[in-house]
Design a protein around this motif. Structure first.
Motif, PDB file in Angstrom:
ATOM      1  N   ILE B  20      20.177  52.496  21.916  1.00 41.52           N
ATOM      2  CA  ILE B  20      21.623  52.758  21.911  1.00 41.52           C
ATOM      3  C   ILE B  20      21.861  54.070  22.645  1.00 41.52           C
ATOM      4  CG2 ILE B  20      23.667  53.221  20.520  1.00 41.52           C
ATOM      5  CD1 ILE B  20      22.437  51.507  18.311  1.00 41.52           C
ATOM      6  N   LEU B  21      22.645  53.986  23.667  1.00 42.54           N
ATOM      7  CA  LEU B  21      23.014  55.171  24.433  1.00 42.54           C
ATOM      8  C   LEU B  21      24.430  55.555  24.030  1.00 42.54           C
ATOM      9  CD1 LEU B  21      21.683  54.094  27.955  1.00 42.54           C
ATOM     10  CD2 LEU B  21      20.431  55.022  26.006  1.00 42.54           C
ATOM     11  N   ARG B  22      24.615  56.829  23.779  1.00 42.59           N
ATOM     12  CA  ARG B  22      25.894  57.287  23.245  1.00 42.59           C
ATOM     13  C   ARG B  22      26.658  58.159  24.240  1.00 42.59           C
ATOM     14  NH1 ARG B  22      22.713  56.572  18.715  1.00 42.59           N
ATOM     15  NH2 ARG B  22      23.805  55.439  17.059  1.00 42.59           N
ATOM     16  N   CYS B  23      27.946  58.026  24.175  1.00 43.87           N
ATOM     17  CA  CYS B  23      28.832  58.765  25.067  1.00 43.87           C
ATOM     18  C   CYS B  23      30.049  59.203  24.267  1.00 43.87           C
ATOM     19  CB  CYS B  23      29.256  57.844  26.213  1.00 43.87           C
ATOM     20  SG  CYS B  23      30.599  58.442  27.243  1.00 43.87           S
ATOM     21  N   VAL B  24      30.507  60.407  24.524  1.00 38.00           N
ATOM     22  CA  VAL B  24      31.796  60.842  23.991  1.00 38.00           C
ATOM     23  C   VAL B  24      32.700  61.093  25.182  1.00 38.00           C
ATOM     24  CG1 VAL B  24      33.059  62.523  22.612  1.00 38.00           C
ATOM     25  CG2 VAL B  24      30.734  61.866  21.958  1.00 38.00           C
ATOM     26  N   PRO B  25      33.621  60.184  25.443  1.00 38.26           N
ATOM     27  CA  PRO B  25      34.531  60.363  26.587  1.00 38.26           C
ATOM     28  C   PRO B  25      35.490  61.521  26.345  1.00 38.26           C
ATOM     29  CG  PRO B  25      34.503  58.084  25.781  1.00 38.26           C
ATOM     30  CD  PRO B  25      33.835  58.918  24.754  1.00 38.26           C
ATOM     31  N   ILE B  26      36.217  61.870  27.361  1.00 37.50           N
ATOM     32  CA  ILE B  26      37.237  62.906  27.225  1.00 37.50           C
ATOM     33  C   ILE B  26      38.368  62.356  26.347  1.00 37.50           C
ATOM     34  CG2 ILE B  26      38.945  64.300  28.469  1.00 37.50           C
ATOM     35  CD1 ILE B  26      36.950  64.328  30.824  1.00 37.50           C
ATOM     36  N   SER B  27      38.779  63.173  25.426  1.00 33.69           N
ATOM     37  CA  SER B  27      39.799  62.746  24.469  1.00 33.69           C
ATOM     38  C   SER B  27      41.093  62.406  25.210  1.00 33.69           C
ATOM     39  CB  SER B  27      39.971  63.879  23.471  1.00 33.69           C
ATOM     40  OG  SER B  27      41.270  64.169  23.202  1.00 33.69           O
ATOM     41  N   ASN B  28      41.768  61.411  24.762  1.00 36.98           N
ATOM     42  CA  ASN B  28      43.012  60.896  25.359  1.00 36.98           C
ATOM     43  C   ASN B  28      42.793  60.043  26.594  1.00 36.98           C
ATOM     44  OD1 ASN B  28      44.555  62.159  23.386  1.00 36.98           O
ATOM     45  ND2 ASN B  28      44.669  64.035  24.590  1.00 36.98           N
ATOM     46  N   HIS B  29      41.561  59.887  27.039  1.00 36.86           N
ATOM     47  CA  HIS B  29      41.317  58.946  28.118  1.00 36.86           C
ATOM     48  C   HIS B  29      41.363  57.534  27.550  1.00 36.86           C
ATOM     49  CE1 HIS B  29      39.349  61.664  31.390  1.00 36.86           C
ATOM     50  NE2 HIS B  29      40.469  62.162  30.909  1.00 36.86           N
ATOM     51  N   LEU B  30      41.755  56.590  28.410  1.00 40.90           N
ATOM     52  CA  LEU B  30      41.994  55.227  27.939  1.00 40.90           C
ATOM     53  C   LEU B  30      40.999  54.210  28.500  1.00 40.90           C
ATOM     54  CD1 LEU B  30      45.885  55.118  28.255  1.00 40.90           C
ATOM     55  CD2 LEU B  30      44.517  55.690  26.239  1.00 40.90           C
ATOM     56  N   TYR B  31      40.366  54.554  29.612  1.00 44.35           N
ATOM     57  CA  TYR B  31      39.475  53.609  30.280  1.00 44.35           C
ATOM     58  C   TYR B  31      38.052  54.160  30.226  1.00 44.35           C
ATOM     59  CZ  TYR B  31      43.659  51.454  32.293  1.00 44.35           C
ATOM     60  OH  TYR B  31      44.874  50.832  32.466  1.00 44.35           O
ATOM     61  N   PHE B  32      37.107  53.283  29.950  1.00 42.01           N
ATOM     62  CA  PHE B  32      35.727  53.710  29.760  1.00 42.01           C
ATOM     63  C   PHE B  32      34.788  52.801  30.531  1.00 42.01           C
ATOM     64  CE2 PHE B  32      37.473  56.418  26.669  1.00 42.01           C
ATOM     65  CZ  PHE B  32      38.364  55.680  25.913  1.00 42.01           C
ATOM     66  N   TYR B  33      33.739  53.403  31.048  1.00 39.80           N
ATOM     67  CA  TYR B  33      32.836  52.669  31.926  1.00 39.80           C
ATOM     68  C   TYR B  33      31.388  53.046  31.634  1.00 39.80           C
ATOM     69  CZ  TYR B  33      37.147  52.097  34.571  1.00 39.80           C
ATOM     70  OH  TYR B  33      38.440  51.802  34.939  1.00 39.80           O
ATOM     71  N   TRP B  34      30.494  52.123  31.929  1.00 41.12           N
ATOM     72  CA  TRP B  34      29.063  52.407  32.034  1.00 41.12           C
ATOM     73  C   TRP B  34      28.594  51.984  33.421  1.00 41.12           C
ATOM     74  CZ3 TRP B  34      26.130  55.274  28.897  1.00 41.12           C
ATOM     75  CH2 TRP B  34      26.532  55.458  27.570  1.00 41.12           C
ATOM     76  N   TYR B  35      27.789  52.870  34.005  1.00 38.16           N
ATOM     77  CA  TYR B  35      27.139  52.603  35.278  1.00 38.16           C
ATOM     78  C   TYR B  35      25.658  52.894  35.087  1.00 38.16           C
ATOM     79  CZ  TYR B  35      31.817  53.073  37.368  1.00 38.16           C
ATOM     80  OH  TYR B  35      33.150  52.932  37.689  1.00 38.16           O
ATOM     81  N   ARG B  36      24.835  52.353  36.004  1.00 36.55           N
ATOM     82  CA  ARG B  36      23.438  52.742  35.971  1.00 36.55           C
ATOM     83  C   ARG B  36      22.952  52.989  37.390  1.00 36.55           C
ATOM     84  NH1 ARG B  36      19.656  47.356  34.918  1.00 36.55           N
ATOM     85  NH2 ARG B  36      19.749  46.653  37.082  1.00 36.55           N
ATOM     86  N   GLN B  37      21.879  53.772  37.458  1.00 40.07           N
ATOM     87  CA  GLN B  37      21.288  54.082  38.753  1.00 40.07           C
ATOM     88  C   GLN B  37      19.778  54.026  38.594  1.00 40.07           C
ATOM     89  OE1 GLN B  37      21.877  58.092  40.299  1.00 40.07           O
ATOM     90  NE2 GLN B  37      21.969  57.321  42.389  1.00 40.07           N
TER      91      GLN B  37
END
Lengths: 110, 114
Positions: B20-37
């Protein structure tokens, strides 16, 4: 394909010189963005240019867009060693996803 | 300045294990994404998430992958049974709204599957 293609793939310049990177794409666009990545680490947004804009500036960065030629360029003036990074031309896809090209690896020699 | 954070920064796991990879987006943002490289390759889109549901997923995002925003702040990417080819840097990104199209990326999680 929907992605942009950067040219050159790699660029080596002396500190103080200007660096120009080009991007070509094939589809119609709403906007085009440039991102930077240091050594496989995080991606940093540099600048966004909309399809109705021809040129945009941000500090030492200058971006141009020619929608008739489907091309964009990123100019970094008076480069510094800290500008060494990979630079990506990024298009917007459906659901606002970002589509990255292969990037230009810029090396600024001190 | 607010920023996207990701944990862990590095993860090593055995093939077949769940991560499980965890992310805390910027508060009040509405769109979320995962990318890989994958090392030496392009940044690839995995999935977009808006209004508590997946808006789009790529071919890479098969049944082994899932995303969740369990508590209104964290945004997680789960890989159920990891494969060697899942080894990559995984980036989370968030965007304020559809009118502001800059995505803000986290520093990434480097996943190594052995």
């Amino acid at each position: 394909s929907q992605q942009g293609e950067e040219d050159p793939q790699a660029l080596s310049i002396q500190e103080g010189e200007n660096a120009t990177m080009n991007c070509s794409y094939k589809t119609s666009i709403n906007n085009l963005q440039w991102y930077r990545q240091n050594s496989g680490r995080g991606l940093v947004h540099l600048i966004l240019i909309r399809s109705n804009e021809r040129e945009k500036h941000s500090g030492r960065l200058r971006v141009t867009l020619d929608t008739s030629k489907k091309s964009s360029s990123l100019l970094i003036t008076a480069s510094r060693a800290a500008d060494t990074a990979s630079y990506f031309c990024v298009l917007r896809g459906s659901s606002y996803k970002l589509i990255f090209g292969s990037g230009t690896r810029l090396l600024v020699r001190p | 300045e607010p920023e996207v954070t990701q944990t862990p920064s590095h993860q090593v796991t055995q093939m077949g294990q769940e991560v499980i990879l965890r992310c805390v987006p910027i508060s009040n943002h509405l769109y979320f994404y995962w990318y890989r490289q994958i090392l030496g390759q392009k940044v690839e889109f995995l999935v977009s998430f808006y209004n508590n549901e997946i808006s789009e997923k790529s071919e890479i995002f098969d049944d082994q992958f899932s995303v969740e925003r369990p508590d209104g702040s964290n945004f997680t990417l789960k890989i159920r049974s990891t494969k060697l080819e899942d080894s990559a840097m995984y980036f989370c990104a968030s965007m304020p709204s559809s009118g502001q199209e800059t995505q803000y990326f986290g520093p990434g999680t480097r996943l190594l599957v052995l």
